[in-house]
Design a protein around this motif. Structure first.
Motif, short mmCIF file in Angstrom:
data_model
loop_
_atom_site.label_atom_id
_atom_site.label_comp_id
_atom_site.label_asym_id
_atom_site.label_seq_id
_atom_site.Cartn_x
_atom_site.Cartn_y
_atom_site.Cartn_z
N UNK A 1 -37.02 91.38 21.35
CA UNK A 1 -36.16 91.83 20.27
C UNK A 1 -34.77 91.24 20.26
N UNK A 2 -34.44 90.44 21.27
CA UNK A 2 -33.12 89.82 21.26
C UNK A 2 -33.02 88.74 20.20
N UNK B 1 -36.86 96.13 22.66
CA UNK B 1 -38.00 96.89 23.16
C UNK B 1 -38.30 96.43 24.58
N UNK B 2 -38.83 97.35 25.35
CA UNK B 2 -39.23 97.03 26.72
C UNK B 2 -40.55 97.73 27.00
N UNK B 3 -41.58 96.93 27.19
CA UNK B 3 -42.91 97.47 27.48
C UNK B 3 -43.11 97.48 28.99
N UNK B 4 -43.55 98.60 29.51
CA UNK B 4 -43.71 98.77 30.95
C UNK B 4 -45.18 98.92 31.32
N UNK B 5 -45.53 98.43 32.48
CA UNK B 5 -46.89 98.64 32.99
C UNK B 5 -46.93 99.94 33.76
N UNK B 6 -48.13 100.35 34.10
CA UNK B 6 -48.28 101.55 34.90
C UNK B 6 -48.78 102.72 34.10
N UNK B 7 -49.45 103.63 34.80
CA UNK B 7 -50.06 104.78 34.13
C UNK B 7 -49.20 106.02 34.19
N UNK B 8 -48.02 105.91 34.82
CA UNK B 8 -47.15 107.07 34.94
C UNK B 8 -45.78 106.79 34.34
N UNK C 1 -43.09 102.41 26.30
CA UNK C 1 -42.03 101.55 25.79
C UNK C 1 -40.71 102.31 25.69
N UNK C 2 -39.65 101.60 26.01
CA UNK C 2 -38.31 102.12 25.81
C UNK C 2 -37.59 101.19 24.84
N UNK C 3 -36.75 101.76 24.02
CA UNK C 3 -36.06 101.01 22.98
C UNK C 3 -34.54 101.13 23.14
N UNK C 4 -33.86 100.14 22.63
CA UNK C 4 -32.42 100.20 22.52
C UNK C 4 -32.06 99.77 21.10
N UNK C 5 -31.70 100.75 20.28
CA UNK C 5 -31.26 100.45 18.92
C UNK C 5 -29.76 100.18 18.95
N UNK C 6 -29.39 98.99 18.51
CA UNK C 6 -27.99 98.58 18.56
C UNK C 6 -27.49 98.37 17.14
N UNK C 7 -26.44 99.07 16.78
CA UNK C 7 -25.84 98.94 15.46
C UNK C 7 -24.37 98.58 15.59
N UNK C 8 -23.77 98.19 14.48
CA UNK C 8 -22.35 97.81 14.45
C UNK C 8 -22.02 96.87 15.61
N UNK C 9 -22.86 95.88 15.76
CA UNK C 9 -22.69 94.95 16.89
C UNK C 9 -21.39 94.18 16.80
N UNK D 1 -20.53 92.33 22.53
CA UNK D 1 -21.86 92.80 22.94
C UNK D 1 -22.77 91.65 23.36
N UNK D 2 -22.30 90.43 23.15
CA UNK D 2 -23.09 89.26 23.53
C UNK D 2 -23.34 89.26 25.04
N UNK D 3 -24.62 89.18 25.41
CA UNK D 3 -25.00 89.24 26.82
C UNK D 3 -26.52 89.07 26.92
N UNK D 4 -26.96 88.92 28.15
CA UNK D 4 -28.39 89.06 28.43
C UNK D 4 -28.63 90.54 28.74
N UNK D 5 -29.59 91.11 28.06
CA UNK D 5 -29.90 92.53 28.22
C UNK D 5 -31.17 92.67 29.07
N UNK D 6 -31.07 93.53 30.08
CA UNK D 6 -32.16 93.74 31.01
C UNK D 6 -32.67 95.18 30.94
N UNK D 7 -33.95 95.30 30.93
CA UNK D 7 -34.59 96.61 31.01
C UNK D 7 -34.82 96.94 32.49
#
Length: 119
Positions: free
Chosen positions: A8-9, A21-28, A81-89, A93-99
């Motif tokens: 989504x970057x 968006x960040x999709x994670x593996x694992x059943x828990x 999945x976890x999301x980060x909705x970013x508005x009024x950028x 805010x320029x950066x590498x974003x890590x989940x």
């Protein structure tokens, strides 16, 4: 072992919006505390937002002061999945974003996704 894949970057003009968006593996996944960090060139990595697992009493969120009111973190446990909705950028805010995922006492990181905000 938990794998995290961000997406989504991209490039956006100041005032615009992006959703990471960040999709994670694992059943828990529902037991993970999830977060987003960012690192700009020449700066230290910093926490942007975090969302708890909510197992005991609903998820709670916290944000860096610099993004409060502009960014929203959320999670969909059904989609791992976890999301980060970013508005009024802003250009700053320029950066590498890590989940990140905290699973018990272990921390896992994604590979990062670049967000560039032009002025």
């Amino acid at each position: 072992q938990v794998q995290l894949v961000e997406s989504g970057g991209g490039l956006v003009q100041a005032g615009g919006s992006l959703r990471l968006s960040c999709a994670a593996s694992g059943r828990t996944f529902s037991s993970y505390t999830m977060g987003w960090f960012r690192q700009a060139p020449g700066k230290q990595r910093e926490l942007v937002a975090r969302i708890t697992n909510g197992i005991i009493s609903g998820s709670t969120t916290n944000y860096a002061d610099s993004v409060k009111g502009r960014f929203t973190i959320s999670r969909d446990n059904g989609k791992n999945t976890v999301y980060l909705q970013m508005t009024s950028l802003k250009p700053e805010d320029t950066a590498v974003y890590y989940c990140t995922a905290r699973v018990r006492r272990d921390d896992y990181w994604g590979q990062g996704t670049q967000v560039t905000v032009s002025s």
